[in-house]
Design a protein around this motif. Structure first.
Motif, mmCIF file in Angstrom:
data_model
loop_
_atom_site.group_PDB
_atom_site.id
_atom_site.type_symbol
_atom_site.label_atom_id
_atom_site.label_comp_id
_atom_site.label_asym_id
_atom_site.label_seq_id
_atom_site.Cartn_x
_atom_site.Cartn_y
_atom_site.Cartn_z
ATOM 1 N N PHE A 160 55.714 -21.693 -56.764
ATOM 2 C CA PHE A 160 54.760 -22.537 -57.465
ATOM 3 C C PHE A 160 54.758 -23.938 -56.867
ATOM 4 N N HIS A 206 50.171 -22.570 -69.634
ATOM 5 C CA HIS A 206 49.338 -23.399 -68.764
ATOM 6 C C HIS A 206 50.118 -24.061 -67.624
ATOM 7 N N VAL A 207 51.376 -24.315 -67.853
ATOM 8 C CA VAL A 207 52.217 -24.975 -66.852
ATOM 9 C C VAL A 207 53.665 -24.536 -67.088
ATOM 10 N N SER A 208 54.390 -24.350 -65.998
ATOM 11 C CA SER A 208 55.819 -24.056 -66.116
ATOM 12 C C SER A 208 56.583 -25.373 -66.140
ATOM 13 N N ARG A 237 53.395 -16.983 -62.145
ATOM 14 C CA ARG A 237 52.529 -17.749 -61.254
ATOM 15 C C ARG A 237 51.072 -17.430 -61.581
ATOM 16 N N PRO A 238 50.225 -18.452 -61.703
ATOM 17 C CA PRO A 238 48.818 -18.187 -61.981
ATOM 18 C C PRO A 238 48.193 -17.342 -60.880
ATOM 19 N N THR A 251 50.853 -26.433 -61.414
ATOM 20 C CA THR A 251 51.266 -25.185 -62.056
ATOM 21 C C THR A 251 52.679 -25.287 -62.607
#
Length: 135
Positions: free
Chosen positions: A8, A66-68, A131-132, A39
């Motif tokens: 990411f 939405h976010v790590s 991971r998106p 991300t």
């Protein structure tokens, strides 16, 4: 993330810039998410991670969805959090021993510029999501 390689984009924030005041961290986060959101965020201290998580949640940005959010500093309270905090575990004793050796050598006038590495382990937690997908 189980067993998969971490892959990411991460923005690493240095704690000494933001520990001065919470508003500095919140302003930085607002700017980061204004256009192309990261991300993942790797934050140096537990207080920064918790502050970032609270601020982002108020904005509708949820950890792992939405976010790590990952903390680079292990904290015993992470296991009590819901969701548990993803973090990087390392043994402080190794760092302390190296610092003591370095200090001793410098005090004796010996130049010591050796680079050392500390073993770390990624501890998965609910603040880090998959991971998106590529669009």
């Amino acid at each position: 993330m189980g067993g998969s390689r971490l892959n990411f984009s991460a923005y690493h924030m240095y704690a000494n810039v933001f520990l001065c005041h919470r508003d500095g961290l919140c302003r930085c986060l607002d700017n980061l998410f204004r256009h192309t959101a990261p991300t993942a965020l790797i934050l140096d201290h537990a207080i920064l991670l918790h502050t970032a998580q609270a601020h982002l949640t108020r904005k509708g940005i949820l950890a792992s969805e939405h976010v790590s959010l990952v903390c680079a500093d292990p904290d015993p309270a992470f296991g009590w959090a819901e969701p548990a905090v993803a973090h990087i575990h390392w043994e402080p004793g190794d760092v302390v021993r190296r610092a003591v050796r370095w200090t001793d050598r410098v005090a004796r006038g010996t130049k010591d510029e050796r680079q050392t590495f500390t073993e770390t382990k990624f501890i998965e937690g609910g603040t880090a999501g998959p991971r998106p997908r590529e669009v």
